[in-house]
Design a protein around this motif. Structure first.
Motif, PDB file in Angstrom:
ATOM      1  N   ASN A   3      -0.939   8.216   0.559  1.00 42.04           N
ATOM      2  CA  ASN A   3      -1.833   9.368   1.051  1.00 42.04           C
ATOM      3  C   ASN A   3      -2.212  10.240  -0.088  1.00 42.04           C
ATOM      4  O   ASN A   3      -2.205  11.433  -0.034  1.00 42.04           O
ATOM      5  N   GLY A   4      -2.772   9.677  -0.944  1.00 46.91           N
ATOM      6  CA  GLY A   4      -3.458  10.334  -1.999  1.00 46.91           C
ATOM      7  C   GLY A   4      -2.467  11.046  -3.312  1.00 46.91           C
ATOM      8  O   GLY A   4      -2.842  11.352  -4.093  1.00 46.91           O
ATOM      9  N   LEU A  11       5.020   0.059   9.107  1.00 46.23           N
ATOM     10  CA  LEU A  11       4.662   1.502   9.331  1.00 46.23           C
ATOM     11  C   LEU A  11       3.353   1.541   9.958  1.00 46.23           C
ATOM     12  O   LEU A  11       2.846   2.670   9.992  1.00 46.23           O
ATOM     13  N   GLY A  12       2.573   0.377  10.078  1.00 47.44           N
ATOM     14  CA  GLY A  12       1.272   0.597  10.703  1.00 47.44           C
ATOM     15  C   GLY A  12       0.400   1.230   9.695  1.00 47.44           C
ATOM     16  O   GLY A  12      -0.409   1.928  10.003  1.00 47.44           O
ATOM     17  N   ALA A  13       0.497   0.957   8.512  1.00 47.32           N
ATOM     18  CA  ALA A  13      -0.151   1.877   7.275  1.00 47.32           C
ATOM     19  C   ALA A  13      -1.303   1.087   6.828  1.00 47.32           C
ATOM     20  O   ALA A  13      -1.071  -0.288   7.079  1.00 47.32           O
ATOM     21  N   ASP A  14      -2.375   1.472   6.331  1.00 48.68           N
ATOM     22  CA  ASP A  14      -3.254   0.648   5.756  1.00 48.68           C
ATOM     23  C   ASP A  14      -2.956   0.348   4.189  1.00 48.68           C
ATOM     24  O   ASP A  14      -2.538   1.452   3.576  1.00 48.68           O
ATOM     25  N   ARG A  74      -4.612  -1.106 -11.316  1.00 48.98           N
ATOM     26  CA  ARG A  74      -3.184  -1.677 -10.868  1.00 48.98           C
ATOM     27  C   ARG A  74      -2.493  -0.691 -10.196  1.00 48.98           C
ATOM     28  O   ARG A  74      -1.275  -0.508 -10.066  1.00 48.98           O
ATOM     29  N   THR A  75      -3.227  -0.068  -9.042  1.00 48.17           N
ATOM     30  CA  THR A  75      -2.757   0.644  -8.083  1.00 48.17           C
ATOM     31  C   THR A  75      -2.733   0.056  -6.602  1.00 48.17           C
ATOM     32  O   THR A  75      -3.702  -0.368  -6.308  1.00 48.17           O
ATOM     33  N   VAL A  76      -1.541   0.411  -6.062  1.00 45.18           N
ATOM     34  CA  VAL A  76      -1.439   0.101  -4.741  1.00 45.18           C
ATOM     35  C   VAL A  76      -1.742   1.322  -3.845  1.00 45.18           C
ATOM     36  O   VAL A  76      -1.057   2.495  -4.194  1.00 45.18           O
ATOM     37  N   ASN A  77      -2.629   1.407  -2.888  1.00 50.22           N
ATOM     38  CA  ASN A  77      -3.000   2.577  -2.028  1.00 50.22           C
ATOM     39  C   ASN A  77      -2.369   2.345  -0.731  1.00 50.22           C
ATOM     40  O   ASN A  77      -2.848   1.245  -0.255  1.00 50.22           O
ATOM     41  N   MET A  78      -1.673   3.159  -0.339  1.00 51.19           N
ATOM     42  CA  MET A  78      -1.160   3.070   0.997  1.00 51.19           C
ATOM     43  C   MET A  78      -1.703   4.463   1.775  1.00 51.19           C
ATOM     44  O   MET A  78      -1.609   5.514   1.291  1.00 51.19           O
TER      45      MET A  78
END
Ligand SMILES: [Zn+2]
Length: 206
Positions: free
Chosen positions: A155-156, A188-191, A199-203
């Protein structure tokens, strides 16, 4: 620094479909060996030629071995998915030269990581039962290059948990267990998305 192209002749090579590891080796032999010596030695073994994709001489010179796109012959369990780098010397007896380590770091950071952002750096002893690349090789330092490069943003906001990449998937250390972030996101039903450049995972959790 640069990769010195060589003109080694190979019989027939097979194209590698996947690249998610870089395996580090030592020759366990003469520290003055060149990639041409190794090529000849591997031909004498009845192989198609040098089994490693890159060779780093004692003086730090980086030489190309087997073409980068080809399946190598350096680690039985992961040949089909890895790039093999070999350093001249026997690091069960003495340490690699400083300039060899500088060259290896350059090859990984400035070349391989740009081309294959998802790679994991491992030692041959991690993939097969062997002492290679030797107890005096600073393996942890090189393994950390990739494990420390992954970032997780939820979430940023940057989340400060230990992360690693295993088999091309990012995992986070949660309560002493490595958990696949994709599985966690699904639960979690997250994107979830991966940005190769950083090399970043964005959730994003709704
Ligand atoms: Zn090895």
């Amino acid at each position: 620094m640069k990769i010195n192209e060589t003109n080694l002749q190979f019989k027939n090579l097979e194209k590698r479909a996947k690249t998610d590891r870089v395996v580090i080796h030592h020759t366990a032999g003469n520290r003055n060996a060149t990639v041409a010596d190794i090529h000849q030695m591997h031909l004498n073994n009845g192989w198609v030629g040098c089994g490693y994709h890159f060779f780093i001489r004692h003086d730090g010179t980086i030489e190309r071995g087997r073409p980068e796109w080809a399946v190598g012959a350096h680690s039985l369990t992961v040949n089909a998915r890895s790039i093999g780098i070999c350093l001249a010397g026997d690091f069960t007896i003495y340490q690699p030269s400083e300039i060899q380590l500088v060259s290896l770091e350059w090859l990984i950071n400035s070349y391989l990581l740009h081309k294959y952002p998802l790679i994991n750096i491992v030692g041959h002893s991690d993939t097969d039962s062997t002492q290679c690349p030797g107890i005096l090789f600073p393996l942890d330092k090189f393994k950390n290059i990739t494990s420390q490069l992954v970032k997780l943003i939820v979430n940023g906001r940057l989340v400060n948990v230990p992360l690693r990449i295993m088999d091309g998937r990012t995992e986070a250390l949660l309560s002493d267990n490595w958990v696949q972030l994709r599985e966690l996101a699904n639960m979690l039903g997250a994107d979830i998305s991966w940005d190769e450049l950083t090399r970043t995972v964005n959730m994003s959790i709704k």
